[in-house]
Design a protein around this motif. Structure first.
Motif, PDB file in Angstrom:
ATOM      1  N   SER A 177       7.662  -4.898   3.875  1.00  0.00           N
ATOM      2  CA  SER A 177       7.569  -5.596   2.826  1.00  0.00           C
ATOM      3  C   SER A 177       6.228  -5.595   2.182  1.00  0.00           C
ATOM      4  O   SER A 177       5.222  -5.049   2.559  1.00  0.00           O
ATOM      5  CB  SER A 177       7.722  -7.158   3.106  1.00  0.00           C
ATOM      6  N   GLU A 178       6.350  -5.908   0.883  1.00  0.00           N
ATOM      7  CA  GLU A 178       4.871  -5.863  -0.028  1.00  0.00           C
ATOM      8  C   GLU A 178       3.997  -6.967   0.558  1.00  0.00           C
ATOM      9  O   GLU A 178       2.781  -6.763   0.421  1.00  0.00           O
ATOM     10  CB  GLU A 178       5.162  -6.146  -1.369  1.00  0.00           C
ATOM     11  N   GLU A 188       2.241  -5.138   3.362  1.00  0.00           N
ATOM     12  CA  GLU A 188       1.233  -4.201   2.653  1.00  0.00           C
ATOM     13  C   GLU A 188      -0.081  -5.145   2.233  1.00  0.00           C
ATOM     14  O   GLU A 188      -1.234  -4.549   2.426  1.00  0.00           O
ATOM     15  CB  GLU A 188       1.804  -3.498   1.681  1.00  0.00           C
ATOM     16  N   ARG A 189       0.159  -5.987   1.425  1.00  0.00           N
ATOM     17  CA  ARG A 189      -0.962  -6.773   0.770  1.00  0.00           C
ATOM     18  C   ARG A 189      -2.012  -7.279   1.989  1.00  0.00           C
ATOM     19  O   ARG A 189      -3.065  -7.216   1.701  1.00  0.00           O
ATOM     20  CB  ARG A 189      -0.570  -7.926  -0.117  1.00  0.00           C
TER      21      ARG A 189
END
Length: 170
Positions: free
Chosen positions: A22-23, A26-27
């Protein structure tokens, strides 16, 4: 793993794998690793200089708080690296479900009054690391711990299993 966790592992493994791709992961990963680097640079540079100017009691508080800070960040970094290993296929999602990869129940914290003695740079890093730890702890609980507290089998998944059995789907 206990018996309930073993029953929940296939479902949890899917959750782990979805999160790792998922994003949000990543963040969170980038933020965590950046904070580790910023903290290391501070403690080796400006923080070291600032700590030399502190009186004895403040220097002791600085040493204790910097140890708690690095412990907290290493726990977060370890958790994030496990998730990255899942993302990159270096670790099976089922393996990431093991208790030994869970985040500690609480972030190590010192007395609030000790923060008043510390340089602003260290206090800012402590506060940032505590916020990050709490977010990652929330993710960990949602993905692993809370999933094991399910009272019984998931009724939706049970229905899917019954449909698969009825129609011979693999």
């Amino acid at each position: 793993m206990n018996e309930l966790n073993a029953q929940e592992t296939p479902w949890r493994a899917d959750v782990v794998q979805d999160f790792a791709r998922s994003e949000l992961f990543e963040r969170t990963f980038l933020e965590g690793m950046e904070l580790v680097e910023i903290t290391a640079a501070y403690l080796d540079g400006a923080g070291r200089q600032e700590s030399k100017r502190l009186d004895r009691s403040a220097a002791l508080a600085y040493a204790a708080e910097s140890m708690r800070l690095t412990t907290r960040l290493m726990q977060v970094a370890s958790w994030l690296l496990v998730q990255r290993a899942v993302k990159e296929g270096d670790m099976a999602p089922e393996a990431a479900c093991e208790d030994r990869y869970r985040l500690a129940a609480d972030a190590p914290r010192g007395p609030a009054e000790a923060l008043e003695l510390l340089p602003a740079g260290l206090v800012e890093l402590v506060e940032r690391s505590e916020r990050l730890f709490e977010r990652v702890r929330h993710l960990d609980r949602r993905m692993y711990v809370d999933a094991g507290e399910v009272a019984g089998p998931n009724p939706v998944l049970s229905q899917f299993d019954r449909l698969k059995s009825a129609f011979g789907a693999a």
